[in-house]
Design an enzyme around this catalytic site. Structure first.
Site, PDB file in Angstrom:
ATOM      1  N   GLY A   1      -5.730  53.528   5.185  1.00  0.00           N
ATOM      2  CA  GLY A   1      -5.340  52.102   4.390  1.00  0.00           C
ATOM      3  C   GLY A   1      -6.947  51.979   3.735  1.00  0.00           C
ATOM      4  O   GLY A   1      -7.015  51.406   3.159  1.00  0.00           O
TER       5      GLY A   1
ATOM      6  N   ASN B   1       5.182  57.318   3.038  1.00  0.00           N
ATOM      7  CA  ASN B   1       4.884  56.514   3.692  1.00  0.00           C
ATOM      8  C   ASN B   1       5.192  55.241   2.509  1.00  0.00           C
ATOM      9  O   ASN B   1       4.457  54.640   2.516  1.00  0.00           O
ATOM     10  CB  ASN B   1       4.443  56.002   5.128  1.00  0.00           C
ATOM     11  CG  ASN B   1       4.971  54.721   5.368  1.00  0.00           C
ATOM     12  OD1 ASN B   1       5.956  53.815   4.889  1.00  0.00           O
ATOM     13  ND2 ASN B   1       3.814  54.407   6.524  1.00  0.00           N
ATOM     14  N   TRP B   2       5.742  54.534   2.029  1.00  0.00           N
ATOM     15  CA  TRP B   2       6.051  53.688   1.183  1.00  0.00           C
ATOM     16  C   TRP B   2       5.054  52.518   1.572  1.00  0.00           C
ATOM     17  O   TRP B   2       4.712  51.887   0.343  1.00  0.00           O
ATOM     18  CB  TRP B   2       7.675  54.278  -0.129  1.00  0.00           C
ATOM     19  CG  TRP B   2       6.902  54.878  -1.083  1.00  0.00           C
ATOM     20  CD1 TRP B   2       7.253  56.468  -1.035  1.00  0.00           C
ATOM     21  CD2 TRP B   2       8.256  54.239  -2.067  1.00  0.00           C
ATOM     22  NE1 TRP B   2       7.513  57.016  -1.723  1.00  0.00           N
ATOM     23  CE2 TRP B   2       8.619  56.145  -1.934  1.00  0.00           C
ATOM     24  CE3 TRP B   2       8.921  54.134  -2.726  1.00  0.00           C
ATOM     25  CZ2 TRP B   2       9.584  56.617  -3.323  1.00  0.00           C
ATOM     26  CZ3 TRP B   2       9.840  54.372  -3.716  1.00  0.00           C
ATOM     27  CH2 TRP B   2       9.771  56.051  -4.024  1.00  0.00           C
ATOM     28  N   LYS B   3       5.888  52.402   2.378  1.00  0.00           N
ATOM     29  CA  LYS B   3       5.686  50.334   2.789  1.00  0.00           C
ATOM     30  C   LYS B   3       6.180  49.814   2.422  1.00  0.00           C
ATOM     31  O   LYS B   3       6.936  49.809   2.031  1.00  0.00           O
ATOM     32  CB  LYS B   3       4.075  50.884   3.444  1.00  0.00           C
ATOM     33  CG  LYS B   3       3.324  51.908   4.034  1.00  0.00           C
ATOM     34  CD  LYS B   3       1.852  51.495   4.542  1.00  0.00           C
ATOM     35  CE  LYS B   3       0.993  52.973   4.827  1.00  0.00           C
ATOM     36  NZ  LYS B   3      -0.533  52.615   5.816  1.00  0.00           N
TER      37      LYS B   3
ATOM     38  N   HIS C   1       4.699  53.379  13.470  1.00  0.00           N
ATOM     39  CA  HIS C   1       3.492  53.175  12.832  1.00  0.00           C
ATOM     40  C   HIS C   1       2.919  52.107  13.691  1.00  0.00           C
ATOM     41  O   HIS C   1       3.086  50.977  13.970  1.00  0.00           O
ATOM     42  CB  HIS C   1       4.012  52.571  11.626  1.00  0.00           C
ATOM     43  CG  HIS C   1       2.551  53.563  10.323  1.00  0.00           C
ATOM     44  ND1 HIS C   1       1.782  52.216  10.122  1.00  0.00           N
ATOM     45  CD2 HIS C   1       2.701  54.371   9.494  1.00  0.00           C
ATOM     46  CE1 HIS C   1       1.066  52.705   9.363  1.00  0.00           C
ATOM     47  NE2 HIS C   1       1.435  53.966   9.025  1.00  0.00           N
TER      48      HIS C   1
ATOM     49  N   GLU D   1       0.996  49.875  11.746  1.00  0.00           N
ATOM     50  CA  GLU D   1       1.581  49.146  11.391  1.00  0.00           C
ATOM     51  C   GLU D   1       2.799  47.860  12.159  1.00  0.00           C
ATOM     52  O   GLU D   1       2.393  46.744  12.806  1.00  0.00           O
ATOM     53  CB  GLU D   1       1.653  49.198  10.149  1.00  0.00           C
ATOM     54  CG  GLU D   1       0.484  49.089   9.227  1.00  0.00           C
ATOM     55  CD  GLU D   1       0.673  49.723   7.834  1.00  0.00           C
ATOM     56  OE1 GLU D   1       1.736  50.140   7.650  1.00  0.00           O
ATOM     57  OE2 GLU D   1      -0.685  50.523   7.444  1.00  0.00           O
TER      58      GLU D   1
ATOM     59  N   SER E   1      -5.472  57.867   5.053  1.00  0.00           N
ATOM     60  CA  SER E   1      -6.034  58.235   3.527  1.00  0.00           C
ATOM     61  C   SER E   1      -6.049  59.653   2.743  1.00  0.00           C
ATOM     62  O   SER E   1      -7.221  59.906   2.527  1.00  0.00           O
ATOM     63  CB  SER E   1      -7.507  57.685   3.917  1.00  0.00           C
ATOM     64  OG  SER E   1      -7.798  56.187   3.952  1.00  0.00           O
TER      65      SER E   1
ATOM     66  N   GLU F   1      -2.250  60.068  13.597  1.00  0.00           N
ATOM     67  CA  GLU F   1      -3.183  58.592  12.483  1.00  0.00           C
ATOM     68  C   GLU F   1      -4.166  57.868  12.983  1.00  0.00           C
ATOM     69  O   GLU F   1      -3.477  56.779  13.507  1.00  0.00           O
ATOM     70  CB  GLU F   1      -1.729  57.680  11.271  1.00  0.00           C
ATOM     71  CG  GLU F   1      -0.822  58.680  10.727  1.00  0.00           C
ATOM     72  CD  GLU F   1      -0.432  57.700   9.450  1.00  0.00           C
ATOM     73  OE1 GLU F   1      -0.194  57.923   8.194  1.00  0.00           O
ATOM     74  OE2 GLU F   1       0.331  56.422  10.136  1.00  0.00           O
TER      75      GLU F   1
ATOM     76  N   GLY G   1      -0.097  57.382   2.759  1.00  0.00           N
ATOM     77  CA  GLY G   1       0.472  56.241   2.563  1.00  0.00           C
ATOM     78  C   GLY G   1       0.755  56.240   0.696  1.00  0.00           C
ATOM     79  O   GLY G   1       1.457  56.409  -0.269  1.00  0.00           O
ATOM     80  N   GLY G   2      -0.385  55.347   0.523  1.00  0.00           N
ATOM     81  CA  GLY G   2      -1.566  54.661  -0.707  1.00  0.00           C
ATOM     82  C   GLY G   2      -0.877  56.046  -2.016  1.00  0.00           C
ATOM     83  O   GLY G   2      -0.610  55.644  -2.828  1.00  0.00           O
TER      84      GLY G   2
HETATM   85  P1  PGA Z   1      -2.631  55.558   3.616  1.00  0.00           P
HETATM   86  O1  PGA Z   1      -1.593  55.355   4.894  1.00  0.00           O
HETATM   87  O2  PGA Z   1      -2.868  57.457   3.055  1.00  0.00           O
HETATM   88  O3  PGA Z   1      -2.280  54.765   3.062  1.00  0.00           O
HETATM   89  O4  PGA Z   1      -4.121  56.156   4.296  1.00  0.00           O
HETATM   90  C1  PGA Z   1      -1.335  56.021   5.727  1.00  0.00           C
HETATM   91  C2  PGA Z   1       0.310  55.893   6.189  1.00  0.00           C
HETATM   92  O5  PGA Z   1      -0.381  55.097   7.113  1.00  0.00           O
HETATM   93  O6  PGA Z   1       1.036  56.424   6.753  1.00  0.00           O
END
Ligand code: PGA
Length: 252
Positions: free
Chosen positions: A174, A9-11, A96, A98, A214, A168, A235-236
């Site tokens: 994050g 997930n590149w956001k 998600h 967010e 994470s 999640e 994510g990251g």
């Molecule tokens: P993260 O994000 O790996 O940066 O914690 C995961 C996500 O939000 O899908």
């Protein structure tokens, strides 16, 4: 046998040229690895068509990060399921945390999004998970149960068998604080039990449940070795090919 899946997930990251460079690198790096999972990237919307062209020539799969719950119309700035379908996008993240937090998305909207995606043959990656306070209050199982019931359990079993679930925990996204393998397994087993009660054993055994929050090359192996953890939503660590591929190589 259910599928192992690692999805990135590149956001809201990368420019077009950065995105092209990263996808190109992922495709090259994939060639040299005997991956035991399906690899999906979910770049921002302006890069989806370019990513989809790469996917056509490789084993890489592409997903979007969101759609609107309406099929078309006067919703300025939004992206629809038929638009994704028209550029051969196979997956789409919905729900998600967010989007739930910053864009106030509800499970009712997410249920509509899931219907539209499935109508267009796109597989939803449906995110669930509790915030820290809910875990501390010990209400995390109830929270996830309600998200599953309100967002997904209106689907029939044929439809549901095309869904991927991503657990999640919001406190792990994050933050560098990963759920322990035991915490992940406990929730994944609980989600699978909910699916079993609703749809029966066959469906429960087939649905992939990913962990997100994470996840990195250092902890992926211990998470993915848990019985009910079928991969990750990353994510990251999905923003660098080396890390992303190291995570995808973490299945025994
Ligand atoms: P993260 O994000 O790996 O940066 O914690 C995961 C996500 O939000 O899908």
């Amino acid at each position: 046998m259910r599928k192992n899946i690692v999805a990135g997930n590149w956001k809201m990251n990368k420019t077009f040229s950065d995105a092209e460079e990263l996808i190109d690198q992922i495709v090259v790096d994939m060639e040299n690895k005997d991956l035991k999972c399906e690899l999906i990237i979910c770049p921002p919307a302006p890069f989806l068509e370019m990513a989809s062209d790469y996917a056509e020539e490789s084993r890489l799969k592409v997903g979007a990060q969101n759609i609107n719950e309406h099929e078309s119309g006067a919703y300025t700035g939004e992206i629809s399921a038929p638009m994704l379908d028209s550029i051969d996008i196979e997956y789409c993240i919905i729900g998600h945390s967010e989007r739930r937090k910053y864009f106030h998305e509800t499970d009712e909207q997410l249920a509509q999004k899931a219907n539209l995606l499935l109508d267009y043959g796109i597989k939803p990656i449906f995110c669930v998970g509790e915030v820290l306070e809910e875990r501390e209050n010990n209400t995390h199982f109830d929270v996830v149960k309600k998200q599953m019931e309100d967002g997904m359990f209106h689907l029939n079993s044929d439809e549901f068998s095309n869904v991927i679930i991503a657990y999640e925990p919001v406190w792990a996204i994050g933050t560098g604080k990963t759920a322990s393998p035991e915490q992940a397994q406990e929730m994944h087993a609980y989600i699978r039990k909910l699916i079993l009660e609703k749809y029966g054993k066959e469906t429960a055994e087939e649905v992939s449940i990913l962990y997100g929050g994470s996840c990195n090359p250092g902890n992926a192996k211990s998470l993915f070795s848990q019985e009910d953890v079928d991969g990750g939503l990353i994510g990251g660590a999905s923003l660098k090919s080396d890390d992303f591929l190291a995570i995808a190589s973490s299945f025994e």
